[in-house]
Design a protein around this motif. Structure first.
Motif, mmCIF file in Angstrom:
data_model
loop_
_atom_site.group_PDB
_atom_site.id
_atom_site.type_symbol
_atom_site.label_atom_id
_atom_site.label_comp_id
_atom_site.label_asym_id
_atom_site.label_seq_id
_atom_site.Cartn_x
_atom_site.Cartn_y
_atom_site.Cartn_z
ATOM 1 N N ILE A 149 38.628 16.689 54.395
ATOM 2 C CA ILE A 149 39.889 16.699 53.650
ATOM 3 C C ILE A 149 39.911 15.634 52.560
ATOM 4 O O ILE A 149 40.569 15.787 51.540
ATOM 5 C CB ILE A 149 41.102 16.529 54.601
ATOM 6 C CG1 ILE A 149 42.428 16.807 53.889
ATOM 7 C CG2 ILE A 149 41.150 15.149 55.204
ATOM 8 C CD1 ILE A 149 42.796 18.235 53.821
ATOM 9 N N ILE A 150 39.173 14.563 52.757
ATOM 10 C CA ILE A 150 39.188 13.461 51.798
ATOM 11 C C ILE A 150 38.682 13.903 50.426
ATOM 12 O O ILE A 150 39.049 13.319 49.413
ATOM 13 C CB ILE A 150 38.389 12.243 52.339
ATOM 14 C CG1 ILE A 150 38.812 10.967 51.630
ATOM 15 C CG2 ILE A 150 36.910 12.467 52.242
ATOM 16 C CD1 ILE A 150 40.161 10.463 52.008
ATOM 17 N N GLY A 190 37.088 6.009 47.663
ATOM 18 C CA GLY A 190 36.095 5.529 48.606
ATOM 19 C C GLY A 190 36.593 4.461 49.558
ATOM 20 O O GLY A 190 35.906 4.107 50.513
ATOM 21 N N LEU A 191 37.794 3.927 49.325
ATOM 22 C CA LEU A 191 38.331 2.867 50.182
ATOM 23 C C LEU A 191 39.602 3.254 50.920
ATOM 24 O O LEU A 191 39.697 3.067 52.122
ATOM 25 C CB LEU A 191 38.583 1.597 49.379
ATOM 26 C CG LEU A 191 37.356 0.877 48.843
ATOM 27 C CD1 LEU A 191 37.769 -0.338 48.029
ATOM 28 C CD2 LEU A 191 36.440 0.466 49.981
ATOM 29 N N ARG A 218 41.471 5.684 55.516
ATOM 30 C CA ARG A 218 40.412 4.819 54.995
ATOM 31 C C ARG A 218 39.051 5.355 55.423
ATOM 32 O O ARG A 218 38.096 5.273 54.681
ATOM 33 C CB ARG A 218 40.585 3.381 55.487
ATOM 34 C CG ARG A 218 41.721 2.659 54.781
ATOM 35 C CD ARG A 218 41.894 1.244 55.290
ATOM 36 N NE ARG A 218 42.580 1.321 56.586
ATOM 37 C CZ ARG A 218 42.198 0.663 57.670
ATOM 38 N NH1 ARG A 218 41.164 -0.125 57.648
ATOM 39 N NH2 ARG A 218 42.868 0.790 58.798
ATOM 40 N N ASP A 219 38.956 5.903 56.636
ATOM 41 C CA ASP A 219 37.716 6.445 57.183
ATOM 42 C C ASP A 219 37.896 7.950 57.366
ATOM 43 O O ASP A 219 38.551 8.395 58.311
ATOM 44 C CB ASP A 219 37.399 5.772 58.510
ATOM 45 C CG ASP A 219 36.127 6.281 59.168
ATOM 46 O OD1 ASP A 219 35.521 7.249 58.661
ATOM 47 O OD2 ASP A 219 35.745 5.714 60.207
ATOM 48 N N ALA A 220 37.304 8.731 56.462
ATOM 49 C CA ALA A 220 37.473 10.190 56.486
ATOM 50 C C ALA A 220 36.994 10.801 57.793
ATOM 51 O O ALA A 220 37.507 11.842 58.226
ATOM 52 C CB ALA A 220 36.731 10.817 55.310
ATOM 53 N N VAL A 232 46.256 11.702 58.285
ATOM 54 C CA VAL A 232 46.231 10.334 58.796
ATOM 55 C C VAL A 232 44.933 10.029 59.526
ATOM 56 O O VAL A 232 44.320 10.905 60.128
ATOM 57 C CB VAL A 232 47.432 10.046 59.727
ATOM 58 C CG1 VAL A 232 48.748 10.109 58.959
ATOM 59 C CG2 VAL A 232 47.466 11.000 60.907
ATOM 60 N N GLN A 233 44.542 8.781 59.462
ATOM 61 C CA GLN A 233 43.382 8.304 60.196
ATOM 62 C C GLN A 233 43.856 7.819 61.550
ATOM 63 O O GLN A 233 44.811 7.051 61.642
ATOM 64 C CB GLN A 233 42.719 7.155 59.438
ATOM 65 C CG GLN A 233 41.575 6.526 60.186
ATOM 66 C CD GLN A 233 41.014 5.325 59.459
ATOM 67 O OE1 GLN A 233 41.020 5.289 58.229
ATOM 68 N NE2 GLN A 233 40.540 4.337 60.202
#
Length: 118
Positions: free
Chosen positions: A44-45, A60-61, A79-81, A99-100
């Motif tokens: 999704i990112i 990327g962040l 932050r972390d896909a 959401v992560q």
């Protein structure tokens, strides 16, 4: 990162740490009747984010806050896909939440079982 829980008939998403600042939200609550389902989706990112209104985006962040794309409002806190979960909503201010979470599989299972039971 976000903490997702079910309380009674509501889905609760609480942003933790600095994510509250970046997303400009600390907590979102939705009736389970408005939750259509959830999926773990690390890809999704790569999806187009649209217009930020308001929030933070550093490629990327971090992607956090409210975004508008194709007439829909989407809330992001990632932050972390690899740990991204997409929660589909109906009849709410947001069409989706991205959401992560610490454990995507467990979060999806929690939401899906709550939606099915509702």
């Amino acid at each position: 990162m976000a903490k997702v829980s079910i309380d009674g008939g509501s889905l609760i998403v609480e942003m933790e740490g600095l994510d509250k600042l970046w997303a400009l939200k600390s907590r979102l609550t939705f009736p389970l009747g408005h939750v259509r389902g959830a999926t773990a989706d690390p890809g999704i990112i790569k999806e187009r984010k649209g217009f930020r209104s308001p929030g933070a985006h550093i490629p990327g962040l971090i992607t956090a806050g409210s975004y508008r794309v194709h007439g829909e409002r989407i809330f992001w806190d990632v932050r972390d896909a690899g740990k991204a979960v997409v929660i589909e909503l109906a009849d709410e201010q947001y069409a989706r939440l991205v959401v992560q979470v610490s454990d995507p599989r467990a979060t999806v299972a929690l939401i899906e079982s709550a939606v099915t039971a509702n």
